[in-house]
Every structure is written in structure tokens, then in C-alpha cells.
Design a protein around this motif. Structure first.
Motif, short mmCIF file in Angstrom:
data_model
loop_
_atom_site.label_atom_id
_atom_site.label_comp_id
_atom_site.label_asym_id
_atom_site.label_seq_id
_atom_site.Cartn_x
_atom_site.Cartn_y
_atom_site.Cartn_z
N ARG A 150 5.20 -0.89 0.86
CA ARG A 150 5.62 -0.91 2.41
C ARG A 150 4.78 0.32 3.24
NH1 ARG A 150 10.18 -3.58 4.01
NH2 ARG A 150 10.37 -5.44 2.27
N ASP A 151 4.70 0.11 4.48
CA ASP A 151 3.82 1.30 4.89
C ASP A 151 4.34 2.73 4.74
OD1 ASP A 151 1.74 1.73 7.47
OD2 ASP A 151 3.70 2.73 7.94
N GLN A 152 3.46 3.65 4.71
CA GLN A 152 3.79 4.82 4.26
C GLN A 152 3.64 5.83 5.27
OE1 GLN A 152 4.91 5.75 0.96
NE2 GLN A 152 5.13 3.43 1.06
N ARG A 156 3.85 10.18 5.04
CA ARG A 156 2.82 10.97 5.75
C ARG A 156 3.45 11.86 6.92
NH1 ARG A 156 0.29 5.83 5.74
NH2 ARG A 156 -1.40 5.62 3.95
N ALA A 157 4.35 11.33 7.53
CA ALA A 157 4.98 12.29 8.66
C ALA A 157 5.70 13.32 7.88
CB ALA A 157 5.88 11.48 9.49
N ALA A 158 6.52 13.00 6.87
CA ALA A 158 7.26 14.08 6.01
C ALA A 158 6.48 15.05 5.59
CB ALA A 158 8.09 13.20 4.93
N GLU A 191 0.97 6.46 -5.27
CA GLU A 191 1.58 5.35 -6.13
C GLU A 191 1.05 3.97 -5.01
OE1 GLU A 191 5.65 6.12 -6.59
OE2 GLU A 191 5.26 6.85 -8.65
N TYR A 192 1.27 4.14 -3.84
CA TYR A 192 0.74 3.22 -2.74
C TYR A 192 -0.53 2.95 -2.78
CZ TYR A 192 -0.04 0.97 1.80
OH TYR A 192 -0.34 0.14 2.70
N GLU A 193 -1.46 3.87 -2.80
CA GLU A 193 -3.00 3.54 -3.10
C GLU A 193 -3.37 2.80 -4.31
OE1 GLU A 193 -5.11 3.73 -0.68
OE2 GLU A 193 -4.10 5.14 0.65
N LEU A 194 -2.69 3.11 -5.49
CA LEU A 194 -2.58 2.40 -6.56
C LEU A 194 -2.38 1.17 -6.61
CD1 LEU A 194 -3.61 3.04 -9.57
CD2 LEU A 194 -1.36 3.21 -10.24
N TYR A 195 -1.09 0.64 -5.75
CA TYR A 195 -0.39 -0.66 -5.48
C TYR A 195 -1.71 -1.30 -4.77
CZ TYR A 195 2.33 -4.13 -3.32
OH TYR A 195 2.67 -5.53 -2.84
N VAL A 196 -1.92 -0.87 -3.51
CA VAL A 196 -3.13 -1.70 -3.05
C VAL A 196 -4.20 -1.91 -3.76
CG1 VAL A 196 -4.42 -1.50 -0.87
CG2 VAL A 196 -2.12 -0.61 -0.87
N GLY A 197 -4.80 -0.83 -4.55
CA GLY A 197 -5.91 -0.97 -5.30
C GLY A 197 -5.88 -2.08 -6.27
N HIS A 198 -4.66 -2.20 -7.01
CA HIS A 198 -4.12 -3.49 -7.81
C HIS A 198 -3.98 -4.76 -6.99
CE1 HIS A 198 -3.90 -0.68 -10.99
NE2 HIS A 198 -2.41 -0.60 -11.11
N PHE A 199 -3.79 -4.67 -5.88
CA PHE A 199 -3.81 -5.84 -5.00
C PHE A 199 -5.03 -6.57 -4.91
CE2 PHE A 199 -3.89 -7.95 -0.87
CZ PHE A 199 -3.13 -8.82 -1.08
N TYR A 200 -5.97 -5.69 -4.44
CA TYR A 200 -7.44 -6.03 -4.33
C TYR A 200 -7.87 -6.34 -5.67
CZ TYR A 200 -7.53 -4.54 0.42
OH TYR A 200 -7.29 -4.38 1.87
#
Length: 275
Positions: A150-152, A156-158, A191-200
Motif C-alpha cells: 500500500r501507499d507509504q 514517510r510522515a511518521a 520493503e515497499y521499494e523492493l515490492y515495487v521492484g519485484h512487481f516491475y
């Protein structure tokens, strides 16, 4: 005198159905909603049938703290709200503002809690509790972080709130807790960036995937995803090299075919001239 007594009895009798209806309504609401409604119903009964003396700020503060310790967060927030509404200039008002935010936070209404903490910081920027308030503002965001797909935005705000706390109050005890939370936020983001990388990568968009993996290497080198990202960068480079080689071979095949056509045409022309 008898006529007076009789009128009083008639008045009491006329009120009796209303009292019965009120009692039945209170019982019904208590069965539906539990403790919170009982608290509210008790307040209604006190206002109409009980004593009308208003409690002092210290008494309301004590009530709110007792509710807070008992886990009755709605009742606690209402008690503190009464102080800020009725006695905004009392010595207990600032304390009540902070405790009301705490009650709402523990009630898990993080959006409203953030607003209350933010208002407290704006109104009392030099209060000794500001480090705690900034920490809680960060937690209001962190508690709303869901899964890595999901959107992070909240992550980032935290992180921003925790980093601000560390910058402004580096020696405060809440800054120590904030440093731990910062690392937690960075792990989520990696982990989010890794997830998006795997998606592409799965879609075969190796250039976009490699961009995500390289972003992890640059920005989150020690969050635990470094080696996996590095391995996928190597694979993406191989895939891109293969694609580039295939594109380079296609024009050569076309040129060879064109040469064959030209040779055939020349042969036909030669035979035509001889004939």
C-alpha cells in the motif's frame, strides 16, 4: 389544604409515565451500547434528577485520569473536554488538553489524536511535554501504516516526525525511542521499494525494476534488503543486455535479406539483357 395536596398528587401521577419511559430508554441503550452509554445515561439522569452542582477543574481532572486508567477512554476524553470548554484559563486546562489527546490516541482514533497533539504543540511550543507530543504525532502516523503493498504516505510522515524530534531534542528520552522508530520506518520503506521492484521485474520491465533496486542501494543500504536488491540488479542488467543484443541482431538480418533480393534482381537483369 386538601385541594393543594390533591393537586400535588395529580402532578406526580402525570409525571410517572415520563419517568417510566426514561428508565426504559436508559435500560435499552445500556443493553445496546454498554459502558459508554451507561456513562452518558448516568450524566443525563444526574442533570435531570440529581444534584446540579458542577465539578471543579481538579475534580474533573481526577475523574478523567481515573477513567483513563480504567480504559474508559470516551469518558476520560469527555471529562477533559469539560475542563477545556468550561475552564480554559484554569491551571488544569493545559494538562487536560494533553490528556484528552492521550485518551483519543488510546481509543485508536489516530487522525483526531494527531490533530489534538498538533494543536497542543502549536498553542504551547515551549511546554515541557512537546518532545512527547512530537513522538505521539509520529506514532499517530505509524499506527496507520498497513501492508507494504500500500501507499507509504503515513510511513514517510511518521519518519519525518521522529527525525524532527531527534533534531530538536537529541538528548530527550523520547528521542531515543524515536531513533528506533525511524529505523522501523526505513525498513518499511525499503520493503515497499523492493515490492515495487519485484512487481516491475515480473512484468518484464527490467529497466524500471532496476531503478527501484538501485534506489534501495542508495537510500536504504543497511535495512536488510541490500543483498537481495544487489542480486536483482545483476539479473536486470543481464536481461537488459540480452534485449539489447536481440535488437541489434534484427537490423543485420534485414540487411542480409535485402542483399539477397538485390542479388536476385541483378541476376534477372543480366539474364534479360542476354536474351
Amino acid at each position: 389544604m386538601r385541594r393543594k395536596t390533591g393537586s400535588m398528587n395529580e402532578s406526580n401521577l402525570s409525571l410517572w409515565p415520563a419517568v417510566r419511559i426514561a428508565a426504559a430508554l436508559v435500560l435499552l441503550l445500556s443493553l445496546l451500547n454498554g459502558c459508554v452509554v451507561l456513562d452518558s445515561a448516568a450524566g443525563v439522569i444526574d442533570r435531570f434528577f440529581g444534584e446540579v452542582d458542577e465539578k471543579t477543574p481538579p475534580e474533573l481532572l481526577m475523574d478523567g485520569q481515573e477513567y483513563l486508567e480504567a480504559g474508559r477512554y470516551q469518558s476520560a476524553a469527555e471529562a477533559f473536554q469539560q475542563i477545556t470548554d468550561r475552564y480554559p484559563y484554569s491551571p488544569q486546562a493545559i494538562r487536560a488538553e494533553l490528556l484528552m489527546a492521550d485518551a483519543v490516541f488510546k481509543r485508536e482514533d489516530y487522525a483526531l489524536a494527531y490533530e489534538l497533539y498538533d494543536e497542543f504543540e502549536r498553542l504551547h511550543p515551549r511546554n515541557e511535554n512537546v518532545p512527547f507530543v512530537i513522538y505521539r504525532k509520529g506514532m499517530c502516523h505509524l499506527e496507520r501504516v498497513s501492508t507494504i503493498d500500500r501507499d507509504q504516505t503515513h510511513t514517510r510522515a511518521a519518519r519525518d516526525e521522529f527525525e524532527r524530534l531527534v533534531r530538536q531534542f537529541p538528548e530527550d528520552r523520547y528521542a531515543k525511542l524515536a531513533r528506533i522508530k525511524i529505523r522501523k520506518c526505513l525498513i518499511y520503506l525499503a520493503e515497499y521499494e523492493l515490492y515495487v521492484g519485484h512487481f516491475y521485474f515480473k512484468r518484464g520491465d527490467f529497466r524500471a525494476a532496476m531503478g527501484r533496486y538501485q534506489y534501495i542501494i542508495r537510500n536504504y543500504p543497511d535495512m536488510g534488503q541490500y543483498h537481495e536488491a544487489l542480486e536483482y540488479i545483476r539479473i536486470c542488467q543481464e536481461k537488459l543486455a540480452e534485449e539489447e543484443a536481440e535488437h541489434q541482431e534484427e537490423p543485420e538480418e534485414i540487411s542480409e535479406a535485402e542483399e539477397e533480393v538485390e542479388e536476385k534482381e541483378e541476376e534477372l537483369e543480366t539474364e534479360a539483357e542476354k536474351s
